[in-house]
Design a protein around this motif. Structure first.
Motif, short mmCIF file in Angstrom:
data_model
loop_
_atom_site.label_atom_id
_atom_site.label_comp_id
_atom_site.label_asym_id
_atom_site.label_seq_id
_atom_site.Cartn_x
_atom_site.Cartn_y
_atom_site.Cartn_z
N HIS A 1 -48.22 22.05 -89.92
CA HIS A 1 -49.09 21.21 -90.66
C HIS A 1 -49.36 21.41 -92.20
N GLU A 2 -49.09 22.77 -92.40
CA GLU A 2 -49.51 23.32 -93.84
C GLU A 2 -47.98 23.01 -94.65
N TYR A 3 -46.93 23.36 -93.84
CA TYR A 3 -45.57 22.99 -94.42
C TYR A 3 -45.60 21.39 -94.67
N ARG A 4 -46.08 20.36 -93.91
CA ARG A 4 -45.98 19.13 -94.07
C ARG A 4 -46.65 18.80 -95.62
N ARG A 5 -47.73 19.60 -95.92
CA ARG A 5 -48.50 19.09 -96.94
C ARG A 5 -47.95 19.67 -98.33
N ALA A 6 -47.21 20.95 -97.96
CA ALA A 6 -46.61 21.35 -99.17
C ALA A 6 -45.30 20.75 -99.37
N GLN A 7 -44.60 20.09 -98.38
CA GLN A 7 -43.33 19.10 -98.65
C GLN A 7 -43.70 18.10 -99.33
N GLU A 8 -44.73 17.45 -99.10
CA GLU A 8 -45.02 16.25 -100.19
C GLU A 8 -45.11 16.74 -101.62
N VAL B 128 -28.65 19.38 -101.24
CA VAL B 128 -29.53 20.50 -101.46
C VAL B 128 -30.54 20.35 -100.33
N SER B 129 -30.76 21.30 -99.63
CA SER B 129 -31.86 21.46 -98.68
C SER B 129 -32.79 22.46 -98.70
N VAL B 130 -34.09 22.30 -98.45
CA VAL B 130 -35.16 23.19 -97.96
C VAL B 130 -35.56 23.03 -96.91
N GLU B 131 -36.17 24.24 -96.06
CA GLU B 131 -36.53 24.09 -94.82
C GLU B 131 -37.82 24.84 -94.40
N GLN B 132 -38.57 24.53 -93.66
CA GLN B 132 -39.71 25.26 -93.40
C GLN B 132 -39.47 26.60 -92.72
N ASN B 133 -40.38 27.75 -93.50
CA ASN B 133 -40.32 29.00 -92.86
C ASN B 133 -40.56 28.98 -91.33
N ILE B 134 -39.93 29.63 -90.79
CA ILE B 134 -40.31 29.56 -89.07
C ILE B 134 -41.76 30.43 -88.92
N ASP B 135 -42.18 31.07 -89.90
CA ASP B 135 -43.62 31.63 -89.48
C ASP B 135 -44.66 30.89 -90.29
N ASP C 75 -29.38 24.22 -108.91
CA ASP C 75 -30.00 25.50 -109.53
C ASP C 75 -31.39 25.37 -109.76
N GLU C 76 -31.84 23.99 -110.27
CA GLU C 76 -33.36 23.84 -110.64
C GLU C 76 -33.92 23.75 -109.42
N ILE C 77 -33.53 23.34 -108.31
CA ILE C 77 -34.38 23.20 -107.03
C ILE C 77 -34.53 24.56 -106.57
N ARG C 78 -33.54 25.39 -106.53
CA ARG C 78 -33.58 26.73 -106.07
C ARG C 78 -34.49 27.54 -106.61
N GLU C 79 -34.73 27.41 -107.94
CA GLU C 79 -35.80 28.16 -108.72
C GLU C 79 -37.16 27.46 -108.50
N LEU C 80 -37.31 26.30 -108.22
CA LEU C 80 -38.56 25.50 -107.83
C LEU C 80 -39.11 26.17 -106.62
N VAL C 81 -38.19 26.17 -105.57
CA VAL C 81 -38.71 26.62 -104.28
C VAL C 81 -39.28 28.06 -104.55
N ALA C 82 -38.43 29.21 -105.29
CA ALA C 82 -38.60 30.49 -105.48
C ALA C 82 -39.99 30.61 -106.29
N SER C 83 -40.46 29.82 -107.08
CA SER C 83 -41.48 30.05 -108.16
C SER C 83 -42.72 29.40 -107.46
N LYS C 84 -42.57 28.31 -106.64
CA LYS C 84 -43.83 27.57 -106.34
C LYS C 84 -43.89 27.11 -104.71
N PHE C 85 -43.02 27.49 -103.83
CA PHE C 85 -42.98 26.89 -102.70
C PHE C 85 -42.45 27.92 -101.55
N ASP C 86 -42.20 29.24 -101.96
CA ASP C 86 -41.66 30.08 -100.88
C ASP C 86 -42.59 30.50 -100.04
N ASP C 87 -43.85 30.10 -99.87
CA ASP C 87 -44.72 30.62 -98.68
C ASP C 87 -44.51 29.49 -97.63
N HIS C 88 -43.86 28.46 -97.75
CA HIS C 88 -44.04 27.55 -96.74
C HIS C 88 -42.27 27.02 -96.48
#
Length: 294
Positions: free
Chosen positions: A143-150, A132-139, A108-121
């Motif tokens: 290289h931008e996703y990999r920076r956000a991933q770190e 628990v998995s998060v995945e790069q948005n297709i669009d 639940d905490e990770i779901r909220e983290l993605v929604a609040s800070k990382f949903d652009d990527h």
């Protein structure tokens, strides 16, 4: 009645089978998988993907392409945490090892983290049952996703620490109060999986053997196929347990581990260039194996 097919295929899905760009599976790959399976070659998927992904991207197209009534395919998902078998009528029961699931409050905490800070990527994968998995948005650009991933991975590690859970990521370890590590943050080129350290492609290989033995199938040889260094665990487990195996690396640019006790094959072994990778290399090997049966 038991059977001994000349070889069996144990296949990672992202990369060798599904495009890491579109997440789709090419029609020719579906056709070749069916032809090999119909010819008596065991085809088993061993993936970090969820059962829903396999049903949508692999099972559905195989059934639509004309899967025979007497053919069944095994799918080991979430690196061994879940598994199921499908035939021309659809999927059977999905088995879940609940003891290997990430705690619900952490999910639940990770779901909220993605929604609040990382949903652009990236997006939170709601289809996972144990991981628990998060995945790069297709669009999103990779290289931008990999920076956000770190940044995401670091935040995920911090959340583990706040929950009092021991976790590791690559070479970094954060033990719990008992100096134990129970979970792993595992980054790939398009996703991050957060999982029990007991999960892995070696567990998937063990579950595969159990399913095939129950079917009375004892392959003479194995080909495991993957696109990351963690996929070598499939071949490692098979070799350690006395099976003849070769591993196909469809993305060898990360480096082939030295000292493996089995052959490691790449597209170059088929006379192809080093730029043939991912599902293009997977397709080439499926064509090669299909030709061997003629």
């Amino acid at each position: 009645m038991s059977s001994t097919p000349p070889f069996a295929l144990l296949l990672d899905v992202d990369g060798p089978i599904a495009s890491p760009v579109t997440r789709d599976v090419a029609p020719e790959i579906i056709s070749l998988l069916l032809e090999l399976a119909i010819s008596g070659i065991p085809v088993v998927f061993n993936t970090g993907r969820s059962d829903e992904f396999i049903k949508r991207q692999v099972m559905g197209p195989m059934i639509t392409s004309g899967m025979p009534e007497n053919l069944k395919i095994h799918a080991i998902c979430e690196k061994g945490a879940t598994w199921f078998t499908f035939d021309s009528t659809g999927a059977g029961e999905v088995h879940i090892d609940h003891g290997l699931a990430v705690p619900g409050h952490y999910s639940d905490e990770i779901r909220e983290l993605v929604a609040s800070k990382f949903d652009d990527h990236m997006f939170f994968d709601e289809t996972k049952r144990a991981m628990v998995s998060v995945e790069q948005n297709i669009d999103a650009a990779n290289h931008e996703y990999r920076r956000a991933q770190e940044q995401f991975d670091s935040a995920a590690m911090d959340a583990m620490a706040r929950s009092g859970l021991g976790v590791e990521r690559l070479e970094v370890s954060q033990p719990d109060a008992n100096e134990e590590i129970s979970y792993r943050v595992d980054p790939t080129i398009i996703s991050t999986d957060i999982e029990s350290v007991e999960l892995g492609k070696d567990l998937g290989a063990r579950r595969t053997l159990e399913l095939l033995v129950a079917d009375g199938i004892f392959p003479a040889e194995w080909f495991t196929v993957g696109d990351s260094r963690t996929d070598y665990a499939m071949a490692d487990w098979l070799a350690q347990n006395g099976h003849r195996v070769s591993h196909v690396d469809v993305r060898p640019g990360d480096g082939i581990p030295a000292g493996k006790p089995y052959p490691v094959l790449t597209a170059r072994d088929l006379g192809l260039g080093q730029d043939i990778i991912h599902d293009h290399a997977g397709l080439a090997f499926l064509r090669h194996w299909r030709a061997q049966l003629d």
